[in-house]
Design a protein around this motif. Sequence first.
Motif, short mmCIF file in Angstrom:
data_model
loop_
_atom_site.label_atom_id
_atom_site.label_comp_id
_atom_site.label_asym_id
_atom_site.label_seq_id
_atom_site.Cartn_x
_atom_site.Cartn_y
_atom_site.Cartn_z
N PRO A 198 -9.95 -16.48 -0.38
CA PRO A 198 -8.99 -16.70 -1.48
C PRO A 198 -8.83 -18.17 -1.85
N SER A 199 -8.78 -19.05 -0.85
CA SER A 199 -8.62 -20.47 -1.13
C SER A 199 -9.82 -21.04 -1.90
N LYS A 237 1.47 11.36 -2.53
CA LYS A 237 0.91 10.40 -1.58
C LYS A 237 0.18 9.27 -2.31
N ARG A 238 -0.45 9.59 -3.44
CA ARG A 238 -1.10 8.55 -4.23
C ARG A 238 -0.08 7.51 -4.70
N SER A 239 1.06 7.98 -5.17
CA SER A 239 2.10 7.05 -5.62
C SER A 239 2.62 6.20 -4.46
N GLN A 240 2.66 6.79 -3.26
CA GLN A 240 3.10 6.02 -2.09
C GLN A 240 2.08 4.94 -1.72
N LEU A 241 0.80 5.28 -1.84
CA LEU A 241 -0.25 4.29 -1.57
C LEU A 241 -0.17 3.14 -2.57
N LEU A 242 0.00 3.46 -3.85
CA LEU A 242 0.11 2.42 -4.87
C LEU A 242 1.36 1.57 -4.66
N ARG A 243 2.43 2.20 -4.20
CA ARG A 243 3.66 1.45 -3.93
C ARG A 243 3.47 0.49 -2.76
N LEU A 244 2.72 0.93 -1.74
CA LEU A 244 2.44 0.05 -0.60
C LEU A 244 1.68 -1.20 -1.06
N ILE A 245 0.69 -1.01 -1.93
CA ILE A 245 -0.07 -2.16 -2.43
C ILE A 245 0.86 -3.10 -3.20
N GLN A 246 1.71 -2.53 -4.05
CA GLN A 246 2.61 -3.38 -4.83
C GLN A 246 3.60 -4.11 -3.93
N MET A 247 4.08 -3.44 -2.88
CA MET A 247 5.03 -4.06 -1.96
C MET A 247 4.44 -5.27 -1.26
N THR A 248 3.15 -5.24 -1.01
CA THR A 248 2.51 -6.28 -0.20
C THR A 248 1.65 -7.24 -1.03
N GLU A 249 1.57 -7.05 -2.35
CA GLU A 249 0.59 -7.81 -3.14
C GLU A 249 0.90 -9.30 -3.22
N LYS A 250 2.15 -9.70 -3.00
CA LYS A 250 2.49 -11.12 -3.08
C LYS A 250 2.26 -11.86 -1.77
N ASP A 251 1.91 -11.14 -0.73
CA ASP A 251 1.69 -11.75 0.58
C ASP A 251 0.23 -12.18 0.67
N ARG A 252 -0.03 -13.46 0.44
CA ARG A 252 -1.41 -13.94 0.41
C ARG A 252 -2.07 -13.89 1.78
N GLU A 253 -1.28 -13.81 2.85
CA GLU A 253 -1.87 -13.71 4.18
C GLU A 253 -2.50 -12.35 4.42
N LEU A 254 -2.24 -11.38 3.54
CA LEU A 254 -2.82 -10.05 3.66
C LEU A 254 -3.98 -9.83 2.69
N LEU A 255 -4.32 -10.83 1.88
CA LEU A 255 -5.31 -10.64 0.83
C LEU A 255 -6.67 -10.19 1.36
N CYS A 256 -7.05 -10.66 2.53
CA CYS A 256 -8.40 -10.36 3.02
C CYS A 256 -8.55 -8.95 3.57
N PRO A 259 -10.76 -5.38 -0.42
CA PRO A 259 -12.15 -5.70 -0.77
C PRO A 259 -12.25 -6.59 -2.02
N HIS A 260 -11.42 -6.32 -3.04
CA HIS A 260 -11.43 -7.11 -4.26
C HIS A 260 -10.09 -7.80 -4.44
N ILE A 261 -10.14 -8.99 -5.04
CA ILE A 261 -8.93 -9.70 -5.42
C ILE A 261 -9.08 -10.16 -6.87
N MET A 262 -7.95 -10.40 -7.52
CA MET A 262 -7.95 -10.86 -8.91
C MET A 262 -7.14 -12.13 -9.04
N LEU A 263 -7.74 -13.15 -9.65
CA LEU A 263 -7.05 -14.40 -9.92
C LEU A 263 -6.78 -14.49 -11.42
N ALA A 264 -5.53 -14.70 -11.78
CA ALA A 264 -5.14 -14.94 -13.17
C ALA A 264 -4.92 -16.43 -13.36
#
Length: 274
Positions: A198-199, A237-256, A259-264
Amino acid sequence: MKFIDSSIDQFYTQSQEELRLSVGLGPLEFERNKILISRYLIPSDKIADIGGGPGHYAQWLAGLGHDVTLIDPVKKHINQAKKRSAKNFFNCLQGEARHLPLDDASQDLIIMHGPLYHLQEEEDRIAALREAGRKLKKNGIILGFAITHSASAVAALHSGLIYQNEICAMCAEELSSGIHEPPSGFPFMLPKGFYHRPSELIAEFSTAGFETIDLLPVEGMAWLDGNFFQNWADPLKRSQLLRLIQMTEKDRELLCFSPHIMLAAKLNADSCLF
């Protein structure tokens, strides 16, 4: 015009990229990418979909009313995209990320899917980013998608392939240098490329004259669910999986774990690309 490495063209000409987003982890990637891209859309955007493949995202964006131009170096993809554009029209041009067939300062949003992981040399990735910067309007946004340097290692651990010597050696190289060279005998793997820390991704955008707005996971850690495919088929369960991603998406220590990341990013005020 300098086109892509022949191994990349051969891989996509022989593979079924048209079907990739509908099988395996593809539906998760597609859903999350649409969620992430949607955050940067404004009405009547002019959008360039660079490395847009057979046109899944271009068709979706055109259906939302945007003026979309898909650019891809693989002739097979252009032919598939043209067929797809018959429903929701978008332009389809064969071209390469370092030499975009677009007017300067003409695009509100540029999406880069493949160039950042198919261009193995840093100077080529920087050149592609600078070329995108020239095509952006003053207040335009670029969304760059990359593969993380840990992606193969985590996937190989998850599948048990890590115990095969060739796969283990490939993962070790990616973890240390980012260089991706698939071993022979594994035709399903992406051809030569570069997988980012990511860096490193932030640094390359900065070198190319961009200011990072956000850096987010695509699949996050949700794909590590041991019963992912069964659970993804269940709407709750799909909505729960998507919610988990959204809950953790701001934590850059979990980015790796993703498999894919997006930089804006947006152009720096003092950038001079012309």
